[in-house]
Design an enzyme around this catalytic site. Structure first.
Site, mmCIF file in Angstrom:
data_model
loop_
_atom_site.group_PDB
_atom_site.id
_atom_site.type_symbol
_atom_site.label_atom_id
_atom_site.label_comp_id
_atom_site.label_asym_id
_atom_site.label_seq_id
_atom_site.Cartn_x
_atom_site.Cartn_y
_atom_site.Cartn_z
ATOM 1 N N SER A 108 0.801 -1.226 0.000
ATOM 2 C CA SER A 108 0.000 0.000 0.000
ATOM 3 C C SER A 108 0.832 1.274 0.000
ATOM 4 O O SER A 108 0.282 2.363 -0.047
ATOM 5 C CB SER A 108 -0.958 -0.004 1.195
ATOM 6 N N LYS B 215 -6.160 3.440 9.090
ATOM 7 C CA LYS B 215 -5.243 4.407 8.488
ATOM 8 C C LYS B 215 -5.771 5.833 8.626
ATOM 9 O O LYS B 215 -5.036 6.760 8.955
ATOM 10 C CB LYS B 215 -5.028 4.064 7.017
#
Ligand SMILES: Nc1ncnc2c1ncn2[C@@H]1O[C@H](COP(=O)(O)OP(=O)(O)O)[C@@H](O)[C@H]1O
Ligand SMILES: [Mg+2]
Length: 791
Positions: free
Chosen positions: A671, A714
C-alpha cells in the site's frame, strides 16, 4: 583308647569325658602305671564298640594330667599329647585294647629354606587368627613362638578348623618338615575360605543393617504422623474418598485408584512416591463435574456488554448473534470467537464480559511466544519435574468444566523443532476431538467440549489457516479521539479512581483535561496508554490530597479539577506534539499511511537522488513486498519519464535512494506504492509535496491505483496526526460507511484511479511534460535457432 570326633596332637592339652566300659578299663590300667595312654581316633564316631581295624593306625601317646570320677560313673580326664606313634599290634584279651606302638625320631636340618617356611607359617597363622573370630590372638601367637618345626606344625594344625580326616592326615605325617609344608598349604586354603566368608558376612551384615535402619525410620515416621494426627492409613482413605467424590470419568477413576494402590506400597518419603502423589493431586485438581450454571438470557448478556463497553455497536451485535447461534446449534463450524485488532481496543475485556454475561468463569492463557507443543499439552510423566500443559493448568484454575477460556495472542504463537503448538491447539479447538483431549502428563481423556473458547490476535495473517478456519473472526479497529474521550470519561476514570482510592468528591476531569491526555500524552489506536495516563494523574492527585489533609476519610479531603493545565503540571511537558503546526511542503518527502499490528500509523517516505549509475536502493527495514513496490514505482516512472519532464535516460547518471524512517515499525505490504512513486517524482523534478496530505494505495506498472486494507485504521491515524486531506484508491470508496462520521466530515478524502491524479493533488506545482519521445527501440529479431523450431 579309641576316641571320637577329635584328633589329639602332641603338645596339646585336651579335656574329655570317658564313658565306654572298655575305655574306662584302659584308663584305669594307665593310671595304675606310668599314667601314659595311647589315643587313636575311630573312623566312624557313631560306632560304640569299634574293632581295631575301625580305628586309625596312627595316634598320640599322651600323659594323663588329671582325672576325676563323676557321680554318673564317667571319668573326666585332661590329657597332654606327647608324641605321635604308629600301631604295631593290638590285643583285646583284657577287656580293653593293649597296643604295641612305635615312635619315630627325625633329625631336622636347619637352613634358610626351613627358616622361610617357618616364618611363612607363622605369618599365615597370624592372618588366620585375625580372620577367625573364635581364637584368642595373644595366646595363639604366644603358643606358636617355638623354633622346632615339628612342634610348630602340630600346634598350628591343632588349632586350625579342620575336619577329622584332615587332622588325621596331618597327624600321620611323621617328617616335621613335610608336616610343616602341608600345614602351610592348609593355612592358605583356610585363609582363603575365611576371606570369602568374611566378605559374604560383611555384605549380609550391611544389608541387615540397612533394612533395619529403614524399618526403624519408617516406624518413626509412622509414629510422628500418628502424633500429628494424620495417620498413614487415614491419609490414603482420605485420598480414596476424594477420588470417589471427584466425579471422574471411568478411565480417570481407574487410573487414580491404580495409582493410589501403587502409592500405598511405596516408602512414604521416596522420590517415587512424591511423583505419584503429585500425579494424583493433579487428577483430583482438575474439574471433572463442577459446572457453573449458564445464563442463557440474551437480554442480560446485552446489558452486561453495554455496561462494560462504550461504542463497539457492531461488535456487541455480532457477539449476541454468536451467543444466540450457540444456544441453538451444538458445535457450529467456526464455533470459536476470535477478536482481531490493535492493542488496547478491548479484546481481552470483551472476553471477560462474555464470561460475565453467560455466567461462566474466565481464564486466560497467553500464547505469545509459545513455541513448544508441550506447553499446551504437557510433558510425559516419565520426565523429571513434568507438569500438565497450560490447557489443563488453566482448567484447574477455572475450577469448572465450562469456563470462558481466552487464548490471548494466537497470532504470536511460534513454531520450532520442539513441535508445532498450533497442531495441538487445533485439537483443543476442534469440537469433534476436544471432548477427548489428552494431556501428556494427565494421560487420561479430558472433556473440553463445554469450554467457551475465545481467541484474540493483533493480525490475522500469521494465524495458521487451519486454525482461522475454526474461528469466527470479529475485527475491532481503533477508536477516534471522541470515542476515546468518551471511554475515558465513562470507564477509565472510574476504574482508576477505584484503583487509587479516590472519591468522586476528590477529583473531576474536565473535557479539556481528557482531551489533553488523548491528544498530547498518548498516540495509539486503543486506550491502553490512555488508561495508564489517567491512572498516573489519579495517583499523583491521591498523593496531593493525602498530603494536604491529616484526615483519613476521603470525602472530607480537598477536591481537584483536572484541566489541561493540571495535566501538564502533573505529567510534565507534552509527549506528542500536535503535528498540524509543522506540516511544511518538502521535496522528496511524502506522508504515507500504514497499517500495522498496533493499528494505523503515518509513515514519511523519503527519496533522494545522487550522482551514480541508475541504482535504486531502499532502506528502513522494508519487507519484500514493499521493496517490490519501490521497483514497480521506479519502472512506472522510467516508462513515463517524458510526462514528468524527464529525459528518457535520466536514471543513467543517477542513483536513487528511498528511505522510510522509524526502523522499529515493521513495514510491509503493497500500500505504499503511490507514496513511493510520488516521493520519486518529487525528488527527480524538485517539485515539493504537500505536507498536510497523506496517501495510501498500491501502484501497477501502468500507474493504476489499486485498493488497500485497513482504511479505517489508516484514516484514524491520519486524523490523530492532524492531517486534513488524504488520497485513497477509488475502489476503497465502498468502505466509507465504516469510517467514523467526524472523520468523514473533518477530512477531505480524494478517491483516485491513476497516478496522474495522485501527482496532480499532491505536488505543489503542475508537472511540465516533454514532447513525446521517439518510438521505442524494436526488439532484436528472432535468432535462427528459434526460427528452426517454428518450422
Ligand atoms: N469500548 C470500551 N469501553 C470501555 N473500556 C474499554 C473499551 N475498550 C477498551 N477498554 C478498556 O481498555 C483497557 C484495555 O483493554 P484490553 O481489553 O486489555 O485491550 P486488548 O485486549 O484489546 O489489548 C481495558 O481496561 C478495557 O476495559
Ligand atoms: Mg489483550
Amino acid at each position: 583308647m579309641p576316641i571320637r570326633d577329635v584328633v589329639i596332637f602332641p603338645y596339646m592339652m585336651t579335656p574329655f569325658v570317658v564313658g565306654r566300659e572298655s575305655s574306662v578299663r584302659a584308663l584305669e590300667e594307665a593310671l595304675a602305671g606310668e599314667k601314659k595312654i595311647f589315643l587313636a581316633t575311630q573312623h566312624d564316631a557313631s560306632v560304640d564298640e569299634p574293632r581295631p581295624d575301625e580305628i586309625y593306625g596312627v595316634g598320640t601317646i599322651a600323659n594323663i594330667v588329671q582325672s576325676l570320677k563323676l557321680p554318673d560313673g564317667n571319668i573326666k580326664v585332661l590329657v597332654e599329647g606327647v608324641e605321635r606313634a604308629k600301631v604295631v599290634s593290638v590285643s583285646d584279651d583284657e577287656g580293653f585294647f593293649r597296643s604295641v606302638v612305635r615312635t619315630f625320631s627325625y633329625k631336622v636340618e636347619s637352613g634358610t629354606q626351613l627358616d622361610a617356611l617357618t616364618s611363612r607359617v607363622t605369618s599365615l597363622f597370624e592372618q588366620y587368627v585375625k580372620l577367625s573370630q573364635n581364637l584368642n590372638y595373644e595366646t595363639m601367637i604366644a603358643a606358636i613362638r617355638v623354633d622346632e618345626p615339628g612342634k610348630l606344625a602340630d600346634t598350628v594344625g591343632a588349632n586350625l578348623q579342620l575336619n577329622i580326616e584332615e587332622k588325621q592326615e596331618l597327624l600321620e605325617i611323621f617328617d616335621p618338615v613335610d608336616r610343616l609344608t602341608r600345614v602351610a598349604e592348609m593355612l592358605d586354603i583356610e585363609i582363603e575360605k575365611l576371606n570369602v566368608d568374611r566378605s559374604i558376612q560383611g555384605r549380609v551384615k550391611r544389608q541387615m543393617e540397612r533394612a533395619q535402619k529403614e524399618y526403624y525410620l519408617n516406624e518413626k515416621i509412622k509414629a510422628i504422623q500418628k502424633e500429628l494426627g494424620r495417620g498413614e492409613k487415614s491419609e490414603f482413605d482420605e485420598l480414596r474418598k476424594k477420588i470417589e467424590a471427584a466425579g471422574m470419568t471411568k478411565d480417570a477413576h481407574e487410573k487414580s485408584i491404580a495409582e493410589l494402590k501403587r502409592l500405598e506400597n511405596m516408602p512414604p518419603m521416596s522420590a517415587e512416591s512424591t511423583v505419584s502423589r503429585n500425579y494424583l493431586d493433579w487428577l483430583l485438581a482438575v474439574p471433572w463435574k463442577k459446572k457453573t450454571k449458564e445464563i442463557r438470557d440474551l437480554a442480560f448478556a446485552q446489558q452486561v456488554l453495554e455496561s462494560d463497553h462504550y461504542g463497539l455497536e457492531k461488535i456487541k451485535e455480532r457477539i449476541l448473534e454468536f451467543l444466540a447461534v450457540r444456544r441453538l446449534v451444538k458445535n457450529p463450524r467456526g464455533s470459536i470467537l476470535c477478536f482481531v485488532g490493535p492493542p488496547g481496543v478491548g479484546k481481552t475485556s470483551l472476553g471477560m464480559s462474555i464470561a460475565k454475561a453467560t455466567g461462566r468463569k474466565f481464564v486466560r492463557m497467553s500464547l505469545g511466544g509459545v513455541r513448544d507443543e508441550a506447553e499446551i499439552r504437557g510433558h510425559r510423566r516419565t520426565y523429571i519435574g513434568a507438569l500438565p500443559g497450560q490447557i489443563i493448568q488453566m482448567m484447574k484454575k477455572a475450577g469448572t468444566r465450562n469456563p470462558v477460556f481466552m487464548l490471548d495472542e494466537v497470532d504470536k504463537m511460534a513454531m520450532d523443532f520442539r513441535g508445532d503448538p498450533s497442531a495441538a491447539l487445533l485439537e483443543v479447538l476442534d469440537p469433534e476431538q476436544n471432548f477427548m483431549f489428552v494431556d501428556h502428563y494427565l494421560d487420561v481423556e479430558y472433556d473440553l467440549s463445554q469450554v467457551f473458547f475465545v481467541a484474540t490476535a493483533n493480525v490475522l495473517h500469521t494465524i495458521p489457516a487451519a486454525l482461522q478456519d475454526r474461528m469466527e473472526v470479529i475485527r475491532l479497529s481503533g477508536y477516534t479521539e471522541i470515542e476515546k474521550m468518551e471511554i475515558a470519561r465513562r470507564f477509565l476514570v472510574k476504574k482508576q479512581m477505584e484503583g487509587t482510592g479516590l472519591h468522586p468528591k476528590n477529583i473531576e476531569f474536565t473535557d479539556d483535561g481528557l482531551q489533553a491526555l488523548v491528544q498530547y500524552y498518548t498516540r495509539e489506536a486503543g486506550v491502553r496508554n490512555l488508561e495508564r495516563e489517567v491512572g498516573n494523574v489519579c495517583r499523583k492527585i491521591t498523593r496531593k490530597v493525602v498530603n494536604a489533609s491529616s484526615s483519613e476519610t476521603p470525602h472530607t479531603l480537598p477536591r481537584v479539577t483536572v484541566t489541561s493545565a493540571v495535566v501538564t503540571e502533573l505529567l510534565g511537558p507534552q509527549k506528542f506534539r500536535d503535528l498540524t503546526t509543522d506540516k511544511k511542503n518538502e521535496v522528496g518527502a511524502v506522508i504515507g499511511l500504514a497499517w500495522t499490528e498496533v493499528g494505523g500509523q503515518i509513515l514519511t517516505t523519503e527519496a533522494t537522488t545522487m550522482e551514480g549509475r541508475g541504482k535504486l536502493s531502499t532502506t528502513g527495514k522494508l519487507g519484500d513486498v514493499m521493496q517490490e513496490s519501490a521497483h514497480a514505482a521506479m519502472s512506472y516512472l522510467r516508462s513515463r519519464a517524458h510526462l514528468f519532464g524527464l529525459n528518457r535516460d535520466f536514471y543513467r547518471h543517477l542513483d536513487i535512494h528511498v528511505h522510510v524512517p522509524e526502523g522499529a515499525i515493521p513495514k510491509d505490504g503493497p500500500s505504499a506504492g503511490i507514496t513511493i512513486a510520488t516521493a520519486l517524482v518529487s525528488a527527480l523534478t524538485g517539485i515539493p509535496v504537500r505536507g498536510d496530505l497523506a496517501m495510501t494505495g498500491e501502484i501497477t506498472l501502468r500507474g493504476r491505483v489499486l485498493p488497500i486494507g485497513g482504511l479505517k485504521e489508516k484514516l484514524l491515524a491520519a486524523h490523530r496526526h492532524g492531517i486534513t486531506e488524504a488520497i485513497l484508491p477509488r475502489d476503497n470508496e465502498k468502505d466509507l460507511p465504516d469510517i467514523p462520521e467526524n472523520i468523514r466530515k473533518e477530512m477531505k478524502l480524494h478517491f483516485v484511479e491513476g497516478m496522474d491524479q495522485v501527482l496532480k493533488i499532491a505536488l505543489e506545482r503542475e508537472l511540465v511534460a516533454l514532447p513525446l519521445p521517439q518510438a521505442p527501440v524494436e526488439l532484436a529479431s528472432r535468432t535462427p535457432a528459434e526460427e528452426k523450431i517454428t518450422h
